[in-house]
Design an enzyme around this catalytic site. Structure first.
Site, short mmCIF file in Angstrom:
data_model
loop_
_atom_site.label_atom_id
_atom_site.label_comp_id
_atom_site.label_asym_id
_atom_site.label_seq_id
_atom_site.Cartn_x
_atom_site.Cartn_y
_atom_site.Cartn_z
N ASP A 180 -1.65 9.83 -10.07
CA ASP A 180 -1.80 8.67 -11.24
C ASP A 180 -0.29 8.66 -11.59
O ASP A 180 0.19 7.30 -11.77
CB ASP A 180 -2.47 9.19 -12.41
CG ASP A 180 -4.20 9.28 -12.25
OD1 ASP A 180 -4.44 8.58 -11.17
OD2 ASP A 180 -4.66 9.87 -13.08
N ASP A 211 0.79 -1.17 0.09
CA ASP A 211 -0.25 -0.17 -0.06
C ASP A 211 0.85 1.33 0.09
O ASP A 211 1.94 1.35 0.84
CB ASP A 211 -0.92 0.02 1.35
CG ASP A 211 -1.88 1.11 1.13
OD1 ASP A 211 -3.01 0.99 0.59
OD2 ASP A 211 -1.69 2.20 1.86
N ASN A 256 -2.64 13.42 -4.08
CA ASN A 256 -3.76 13.68 -4.77
C ASN A 256 -4.16 15.18 -4.51
O ASN A 256 -4.84 15.67 -5.28
CB ASN A 256 -4.84 12.92 -4.32
CG ASN A 256 -5.14 11.47 -5.19
OD1 ASN A 256 -4.57 11.41 -6.46
ND2 ASN A 256 -5.62 10.49 -4.84
N HIS A 314 -5.26 14.86 -9.25
CA HIS A 314 -5.15 13.63 -9.49
C HIS A 314 -4.23 13.06 -10.38
O HIS A 314 -3.73 11.85 -10.62
CB HIS A 314 -6.71 13.29 -9.81
CG HIS A 314 -7.57 13.10 -8.72
ND1 HIS A 314 -7.80 12.34 -7.86
CD2 HIS A 314 -8.19 14.05 -8.40
CE1 HIS A 314 -8.56 12.62 -6.76
NE2 HIS A 314 -9.12 13.74 -7.18
N GLU A 318 -4.89 2.47 -4.32
CA GLU A 318 -3.34 2.45 -4.20
C GLU A 318 -2.85 0.94 -3.50
O GLU A 318 -1.69 1.13 -3.29
CB GLU A 318 -2.96 3.65 -3.52
CG GLU A 318 -3.41 3.43 -2.02
CD GLU A 318 -4.69 4.12 -1.60
OE1 GLU A 318 -4.77 4.30 -0.27
OE2 GLU A 318 -5.38 4.54 -2.57
#
Length: 224
Positions: free
Chosen positions: A121, A105, A113, A117, A147
């Site tokens: 990404d 994770d 973010n 975003h 994630e």
């Protein structure tokens, strides 16, 4: 629209050409055997063209089908396998060999973010690529959701899986992510048969190990 009208003069020219060719060649080729040979050759050519076009169309359909099949099991953003692929693959995991799972994770992903975003990404893509550079050709890497990423390592015991997890953690923490915050990850490792006799038990064990890694301050890899 003007192109449509071109068909009329082209048809007329074609008819005139055919008529002229007929009157010029009939005296020479006015022989039944020659006609049979010509018609046989023409028939063969027509069949070849029809078969060629058919197989060309068939190959294109196969390619489109392969692309569609790939799109169903691949995550477009990261290039990793997706959750659907993971659910399908674990159905085929047997009980006659060792395997390990690594649940990963990205720490504090919401912070990325906040910059947009597209930045989040980009972090996912960087992490995904780094993991692919670390694993073996036989290992499978999936974007499990959000994630969270899962690795399925066949023929790999817990000791080697833990080494792999630490290698991934170290490589990811060294990613140049300027001017944004450093990327770190937490990882949980579990293995069959050490942590369960069924795949669902091994998944649960890896998830619990990941939770311990989060509770231990993040940016670490913990085994069950």
């Amino acid at each position: 629209m003007s192109r449509v009208w071109l068909v009329v003069p082209m048809v007329i020219i074609g008819v005139l050409y055919a008529a002229l060719l007929h009157f010029m060649t009939m005296p020479v080729f006015n022989n039944i055997l020659v006609h049979c040979i010509i018609f046989g050759a023409a028939f063969g050519i027509i069949n070849f063209v029809a078969a060629y076009l058919f197989f060309k169309r068939l190959d294109k359909l196969k390619e489109l089908n392969n692309q569609l099949s790939s799109s169903l099991i691949m995550d477009k953003l990261t290039g990793l396998f997706n959750r659907r692929a993971f659910d399908n693959d674990i159905k085929n995991v047997g009980h006659d060999g060792r395997y390990s799972l690594i649940f990963l994770d990205i720490d504090n992903f919401r912070d990325f973010n906040h910059f947009g975003h597209d930045i989040g990404d980009d972090v996912l893509r960087k992490v995904g690529q780094t993991i692919k550079n670390c694993v073996r050709a036989t290992d499978r890497v999936y974007r499990y959701g959000g994630e969270e990423i899962v690795l399925l390592l066949m023929d790999c015991d817990k000791k080697n899986a833990s080494k792999m997890a630490e290698k991934i953690r170290s490589e990811i923490s060294g990613i140049d992510n300027q001017p944004y915050p450093q990327i770190t990850v937490s990882l949980g490792v579990s293995s069959f048969p050490d942590d369960g006799l069924y795949i669902q038990d091994v998944i649960l064990a890896s998830d619990k190990a990941l939770l311990k890694a989060k509770q231990s301050g993040k940016n670490c890899a913990i085994s069950c």
